[in-house]
Motif scaffolding. Structure first.
Motif, PDB file in Angstrom:
ATOM      1  N   TYR A   1       0.822  -1.220   0.000  1.00 40.71           N
ATOM      2  CA  TYR A   1       0.000   0.000   0.000  1.00 40.71           C
ATOM      3  C   TYR A   1       0.861   1.278   0.000  1.00 40.71           C
ATOM      4  N   ALA A   2       1.769   1.380  -0.970  1.00 37.99           N
ATOM      5  CA  ALA A   2       2.678   2.538  -1.026  1.00 37.99           C
ATOM      6  C   ALA A   2       1.912   3.855  -1.162  1.00 37.99           C
ATOM      7  N   GLU A   3       0.715   3.796  -1.742  1.00 37.77           N
ATOM      8  CA  GLU A   3      -0.023   5.045  -2.001  1.00 37.77           C
ATOM      9  C   GLU A   3      -1.120   5.319  -0.970  1.00 37.77           C
ATOM     10  N   VAL A   4      -1.133   4.589   0.129  1.00 37.42           N
ATOM     11  CA  VAL A   4      -2.188   4.884   1.113  1.00 37.42           C
ATOM     12  C   VAL A   4      -1.775   6.092   1.961  1.00 37.42           C
ATOM     13  N   PRO A   5      -2.681   7.083   2.106  1.00 43.04           N
ATOM     14  CA  PRO A   5      -2.311   8.267   2.888  1.00 43.04           C
ATOM     15  C   PRO A   5      -2.670   8.148   4.365  1.00 43.04           C
ATOM     16  N   SER A   6      -1.897   8.832   5.181  1.00 41.60           N
ATOM     17  CA  SER A   6      -2.250   9.037   6.586  1.00 41.60           C
ATOM     18  C   SER A   6      -1.719  10.413   6.965  1.00 41.60           C
ATOM     19  N   ALA A   7      -2.012  10.845   8.189  1.00 41.12           N
ATOM     20  CA  ALA A   7      -1.550  12.167   8.642  1.00 41.12           C
ATOM     21  C   ALA A   7      -0.738  11.956   9.910  1.00 41.12           C
ATOM     22  N   PRO A   8       0.506  11.472   9.775  1.00 43.71           N
ATOM     23  CA  PRO A   8       1.277  11.067  10.953  1.00 43.71           C
ATOM     24  C   PRO A   8       1.512  12.213  11.930  1.00 43.71           C
ATOM     25  N   ILE A   9       1.340  11.892  13.194  1.00 45.03           N
ATOM     26  CA  ILE A   9       1.460  12.928  14.229  1.00 45.03           C
ATOM     27  C   ILE A   9       2.739  12.706  15.033  1.00 45.03           C
ATOM     28  N   HIS A  10       3.413  13.803  15.318  1.00 49.61           N
ATOM     29  CA  HIS A  10       4.644  13.779  16.138  1.00 49.61           C
ATOM     30  C   HIS A  10       4.249  13.491  17.587  1.00 49.61           C
ATOM     31  N   GLU A  11       5.003  12.607  18.233  1.00 51.44           N
ATOM     32  CA  GLU A  11       4.720  12.272  19.641  1.00 51.44           C
ATOM     33  C   GLU A  11       4.812  13.505  20.553  1.00 51.44           C
ATOM     34  N   LYS A  12       5.618  14.492  20.138  1.00 53.05           N
ATOM     35  CA  LYS A  12       5.707  15.732  20.934  1.00 53.05           C
ATOM     36  C   LYS A  12       4.352  16.440  20.990  1.00 53.05           C
ATOM     37  N   ASP A  13       3.598  16.376  19.874  1.00 61.23           N
ATOM     38  CA  ASP A  13       2.305  17.072  19.836  1.00 61.23           C
ATOM     39  C   ASP A  13       1.244  16.349  20.660  1.00 61.23           C
ATOM     40  N   ILE A  14       1.289  15.018  20.625  1.00 57.16           N
ATOM     41  CA  ILE A  14       0.346  14.270  21.474  1.00 57.16           C
ATOM     42  C   ILE A  14       0.645  14.611  22.935  1.00 57.16           C
ATOM     43  N   ALA A  15       1.929  14.639  23.274  1.00 53.39           N
ATOM     44  CA  ALA A  15       2.327  14.916  24.662  1.00 53.39           C
ATOM     45  C   ALA A  15       1.966  16.344  25.062  1.00 53.39           C
ATOM     46  N   ALA A  16       2.110  17.285  24.141  1.00 55.62           N
ATOM     47  CA  ALA A  16       1.798  18.686  24.489  1.00 55.62           C
ATOM     48  C   ALA A  16       0.317  18.829  24.840  1.00 55.62           C
ATOM     49  N   VAL A  17      -0.545  18.132  24.094  1.00 50.82           N
ATOM     50  CA  VAL A  17      -1.981  18.180  24.414  1.00 50.82           C
ATOM     51  C   VAL A  17      -2.229  17.436  25.729  1.00 50.82           C
ATOM     52  N   ALA A  18      -1.530  16.322  25.913  1.00 51.11           N
ATOM     53  CA  ALA A  18      -1.692  15.579  27.170  1.00 51.11           C
ATOM     54  C   ALA A  18      -1.356  16.463  28.365  1.00 51.11           C
ATOM     55  N   VAL A  19      -0.268  17.195  28.272  1.00 51.26           N
ATOM     56  CA  VAL A  19       0.165  18.040  29.400  1.00 51.26           C
ATOM     57  C   VAL A  19      -0.904  19.096  29.717  1.00 51.26           C
ATOM     58  N   LEU A  20      -1.506  19.678  28.675  1.00 48.67           N
ATOM     59  CA  LEU A  20      -2.580  20.649  28.930  1.00 48.67           C
ATOM     60  C   LEU A  20      -3.736  19.990  29.671  1.00 48.67           C
ATOM     61  N   ALA A  21      -4.148  18.820  29.181  1.00 49.68           N
ATOM     62  CA  ALA A  21      -5.300  18.149  29.787  1.00 49.68           C
ATOM     63  C   ALA A  21      -4.983  17.672  31.205  1.00 49.68           C
ATOM     64  N   LEU A  22      -3.710  17.337  31.450  1.00 51.90           N
ATOM     65  CA  LEU A  22      -3.321  16.893  32.789  1.00 51.90           C
ATOM     66  C   LEU A  22      -3.301  18.054  33.783  1.00 51.90           C
ATOM     67  N   CYS A  23      -2.876  19.216  33.298  1.00 52.38           N
ATOM     68  CA  CYS A  23      -2.541  20.304  34.230  1.00 52.38           C
ATOM     69  C   CYS A  23      -3.545  21.453  34.258  1.00 52.38           C
ATOM     70  N   GLU A  24      -4.316  21.629  33.192  1.00 51.75           N
ATOM     71  CA  GLU A  24      -5.264  22.751  33.154  1.00 51.75           C
ATOM     72  C   GLU A  24      -6.666  22.248  33.464  1.00 51.75           C
TER      73      GLU A  24
END
Ligand SMILES: NC(=O)c1ccc[n+]([C@@H]2O[C@H](COP(=O)([O-])OP(=O)(O)OC[C@H]3O[C@@H](n4cnc5c(N)ncnc54)[C@H](OP(=O)(O)O)[C@@H]3O)[C@@H](O)[C@H]2O)c1
Length: 284
Positions: free
Chosen positions: A160-183
């Motif tokens: 499936y060389a032509e299948v698309p996805s929108a890969p997310i950086h683990e830093k961005d998942i963590a940045a949202v996690a930190v907001l949800a954990l702390c705010e």
């Protein structure tokens, strides 16, 4: 100030959550089955715990009010582990998946999905203040999928060389996690998180090639060939889950959200950013 326990702290996302909390000067405890090899240093507090053995959780949860949960244990451990967590904590942020997003990449039945749904149901009825993170494909999958082949040569054998996805950086998942954990203000939220661009496997490999200055290409192989090769090293459930998802998503643009940017105030990292951060892991 919330005192956070990160369960899954040595993993790809958990390690980022720990380091972003520690860099912000927030108290964080990292749970792992192997503290000696965890690589964490002060001020991160490291404690041995195993979701599969609920009696090990009590000590880890002492004095904790907020949990970041990555689930990687047998399904039978879900109820006892969540009972322990509920006894101690007030808030939980759970690393889930886009279970409710109507895109074929995310809607193929598989056994892991059943476990994740069960965890969500338990959390929703636990009385905890909860937030579910629903990231799509992790950019860091490219390390498991392609880095060994790229370190060994210029050809990546892949379906499936032509299948698309929108890969997310683990830093961005963590940045949202930190907001949800702390705010405050994230209770009951379900954040569908993706990278900023729809990219095919071919385009992702080309991006890695550009970053490491090599000429790489995908040699497309059949799903059956790939399944046969991968079953030597990966669990059958994971292999079949990916093949079903890719087969269903071929020809459809990836599902892309702007949630990371809206919540963090910074643009989501591109796959080029991610490949630049991890270039050393693709070099021989
Ligand atoms: N890959 C994707 O594209 C994708 C997309 C959406 C959602 N997800 C979800 O993301 C999660 C995986 O996150 P990740 O990639 O950051 O994890 P990961 O890198 O695979 O790390 C797994 C973590 O789980 C811990 N762990 C394993 N067994 C454990 C146990 N019995 N008790 C306690 N901890 C245990 C490990 O810690 P120790 O070994 O140190 O104990 C490690 O920190 C999965 O739930 C998956 O469904 C993945």
């Amino acid at each position: 100030m919330n005192r956070v326990l990160v369960i899954g702290a040595t993993g790809r996302v958990g390690r980022q959550v720990v380091s972003q909390l520690a860099n912000a000067g927030l108290p964080v405890r990292a749970m792992t089955r192997n503290p000696d090899s965890s690589g964490f240093a002060s001020p991160v507090e490291v404690m041995r715990g195993d979701l599969g053995f609920p009696e090990t959780l009590d000590r880890c949860l002492e004095g904790i009010d907020t949990i970041f949960l990555v689930w990687s244990a047998p399904p039978a451990a879900v109820a006892p582990a969540l009972n322990e967590i509920t006894r101690h904590a007030r808030r939980i942020v759970f690393l889930s998946a886009p279970l409710k997003t109507p895109h074929p990449l995310f809607q193929q039945p598989n056994p892991h999905r059943v476990v994740v749904e069960k965890i969500e149901q338990r959390i929703e009825t636990s009385g905890l203040e909860w937030t579910f993170l629903r990231p799509g494909m992790f950019a860091t999958n490219a390390l498991d999928w392609w880095a060994p082949q790229i370190r060994a040569g210029n050809v990546v054998r892949w379906p499936y060389a032509e299948v698309p996805s929108a890969p997310i950086h683990e830093k961005d998942i963590a940045a949202v996690a930190v907001l949800a954990l702390c705010e405050n203000g994230h209770a009951g939220a379900e954040y569908v998180l993706t990278g900023p661009q729809s990219l095919t496997h071919n385009e992702q490999v080309a991006t890695i090639a550009r970053v490491i200055g090599r000429s790489l290409h995908i040699e497309e192989i059949s799903p059956d060939e790939w399944r046969h090769e991968c079953l030597q090293t990966w669990p059958a459930n994971a292999v079949n889950m990916l093949l079903d998802a890719w087969a269903a998503a071929i020809g459809r643009p990836a599902f892309v959200t702007s949630t990371v940017a809206e919540l963090t105030g910074a643009p989501a990292h591109t796959f080029l950013d991610w490949a630049t951060d991890h270039a050393g892991e693709f070099r021989a």
